[in-house]
Write a protein that holds these residues in place. Structure first.
Motif, PDB file in Angstrom:
ATOM      1  N   ILE A 152       6.959  -6.773 -13.961  1.00 44.39           N
ATOM      2  CA  ILE A 152       5.772  -6.619 -14.800  1.00 44.39           C
ATOM      3  C   ILE A 152       4.835  -5.621 -14.139  1.00 44.39           C
ATOM      4  O   ILE A 152       4.895  -5.382 -12.935  1.00 44.39           O
ATOM      5  CB  ILE A 152       5.032  -7.967 -15.002  1.00 44.39           C
ATOM      6  CG1 ILE A 152       4.622  -8.568 -13.648  1.00 44.39           C
ATOM      7  CG2 ILE A 152       5.857  -8.955 -15.786  1.00 44.39           C
ATOM      8  CD1 ILE A 152       3.730  -9.800 -13.766  1.00 44.39           C
ATOM      9  N   ARG A 153       3.975  -5.027 -14.941  1.00 41.71           N
ATOM     10  CA  ARG A 153       2.953  -4.137 -14.405  1.00 41.71           C
ATOM     11  C   ARG A 153       1.631  -4.880 -14.457  1.00 41.71           C
ATOM     12  O   ARG A 153       1.269  -5.433 -15.496  1.00 41.71           O
ATOM     13  CB  ARG A 153       2.854  -2.860 -15.237  1.00 41.71           C
ATOM     14  CG  ARG A 153       4.066  -1.972 -15.110  1.00 41.71           C
ATOM     15  CD  ARG A 153       3.812  -0.660 -15.843  1.00 41.71           C
ATOM     16  NE  ARG A 153       4.931   0.236 -15.716  1.00 41.71           N
ATOM     17  CZ  ARG A 153       5.089   1.079 -14.691  1.00 41.71           C
ATOM     18  NH1 ARG A 153       4.204   1.146 -13.734  1.00 41.71           N
ATOM     19  NH2 ARG A 153       6.141   1.869 -14.644  1.00 41.71           N
ATOM     20  N   VAL A 154       0.932  -4.886 -13.335  1.00 38.73           N
ATOM     21  CA  VAL A 154      -0.337  -5.622 -13.227  1.00 38.73           C
ATOM     22  C   VAL A 154      -1.344  -4.711 -12.535  1.00 38.73           C
ATOM     23  O   VAL A 154      -0.987  -3.937 -11.634  1.00 38.73           O
ATOM     24  CB  VAL A 154      -0.134  -6.916 -12.394  1.00 38.73           C
ATOM     25  CG1 VAL A 154      -1.425  -7.694 -12.265  1.00 38.73           C
ATOM     26  CG2 VAL A 154       0.954  -7.780 -13.005  1.00 38.73           C
ATOM     27  N   ASP A 155      -2.610  -4.813 -12.938  1.00 36.04           N
ATOM     28  CA  ASP A 155      -3.668  -4.036 -12.276  1.00 36.04           C
ATOM     29  C   ASP A 155      -3.641  -4.290 -10.775  1.00 36.04           C
ATOM     30  O   ASP A 155      -3.496  -5.428 -10.324  1.00 36.04           O
ATOM     31  CB  ASP A 155      -5.051  -4.434 -12.814  1.00 36.04           C
ATOM     32  CG  ASP A 155      -5.285  -3.944 -14.231  1.00 36.04           C
ATOM     33  OD1 ASP A 155      -4.620  -2.989 -14.639  1.00 36.04           O
ATOM     34  OD2 ASP A 155      -6.159  -4.521 -14.907  1.00 36.04           O
ATOM     35  N   THR A 156      -3.811  -3.234 -10.002  1.00 34.74           N
ATOM     36  CA  THR A 156      -3.783  -3.320  -8.544  1.00 34.74           C
ATOM     37  C   THR A 156      -4.845  -4.292  -8.031  1.00 34.74           C
ATOM     38  O   THR A 156      -4.580  -5.085  -7.121  1.00 34.74           O
ATOM     39  CB  THR A 156      -4.006  -1.921  -7.924  1.00 34.74           C
ATOM     40  OG1 THR A 156      -3.000  -1.041  -8.445  1.00 34.74           O
ATOM     41  CG2 THR A 156      -3.913  -1.963  -6.421  1.00 34.74           C
ATOM     42  N   ASP A 157      -6.033  -4.251  -8.614  1.00 30.02           N
ATOM     43  CA  ASP A 157      -7.108  -5.165  -8.186  1.00 30.02           C
ATOM     44  C   ASP A 157      -6.693  -6.627  -8.371  1.00 30.02           C
ATOM     45  O   ASP A 157      -6.995  -7.483  -7.531  1.00 30.02           O
ATOM     46  CB  ASP A 157      -8.390  -4.908  -8.987  1.00 30.02           C
ATOM     47  CG  ASP A 157      -9.014  -3.558  -8.663  1.00 30.02           C
ATOM     48  OD1 ASP A 157      -8.633  -2.966  -7.635  1.00 30.02           O
ATOM     49  OD2 ASP A 157      -9.893  -3.119  -9.440  1.00 30.02           O
ATOM     50  N   LEU A 158      -5.976  -6.908  -9.448  1.00 30.81           N
ATOM     51  CA  LEU A 158      -5.536  -8.272  -9.725  1.00 30.81           C
ATOM     52  C   LEU A 158      -4.488  -8.714  -8.703  1.00 30.81           C
ATOM     53  O   LEU A 158      -4.522  -9.849  -8.220  1.00 30.81           O
ATOM     54  CB  LEU A 158      -4.981  -8.357 -11.152  1.00 30.81           C
ATOM     55  CG  LEU A 158      -4.729  -9.741 -11.727  1.00 30.81           C
ATOM     56  CD1 LEU A 158      -5.989 -10.606 -11.672  1.00 30.81           C
ATOM     57  CD2 LEU A 158      -4.244  -9.632 -13.156  1.00 30.81           C
TER      58      LEU A 158
END
Length: 137
Positions: free
Chosen positions: A12-18
């Motif tokens: 999956i692709r997830v925001d780096t901050d998350l």
């Protein structure tokens, strides 16, 4: 849900901050790794969605029941009001037939009754009317 459960691998692709926030949480909690954190989060969120659907269903069901109950009450009250109106009409006709009341007296009586019903908020009391007519009050 245990360690031996069949697992499926996917990316999956997830925001780096998350991801950074998740890693910080993993270091300071009992969760061992990202996989466990994501599984827990997914279980929690799916449980939330299921509960939300159940809540929506219950609210719709309750609304239907309440609408039906109110409608039944309205119908019952309307039938009762109709029966009372018929009986009152019969009584009025009998009284009008048996008493010779002039138009001015009838208007004064109407105004007196209108004021009285407003004052007592529709809670008619026969004893009070009787005493008034016999001039006991």
């Amino acid at each position: 849900m245990g360690g031996n459960a069949e697992k499926t691998k996917f990316s999956i692709r997830v925001d780096t901050d998350l991801v950074e926030l998740a890693d910080t949480y993993i270091r300071s909690s009992t969760v061992k790794n990202r996989t466990e954190l994501i599984e827990n989060a997914l279980r929690f969120y799916l449980g939330f969605l299921t509960a939300q659907k159940a809540e929506d269903y219950l609210l719709q069901s309750l609304s239907s029941v309440m609408t039906g109950t109110v409608q039944d009450s309205e119908n019952r009250l309307a039938r009762m009001d109709f029966k009372i109106a018929v009986e009152l009409s019969k009584l009025s006709q009998v009284i009008a037939y048996s008493h010779d009341i002039d138009e001015d007296a009838l208007k004064r009586l109407h105004l007196k009754c209108l004021e009285e019903v407003r004052r007592i908020n529709g809670a008619i009391d026969f004893e009070s009317a009787y005493k008034y007519q016999k001039r006991e009050t």
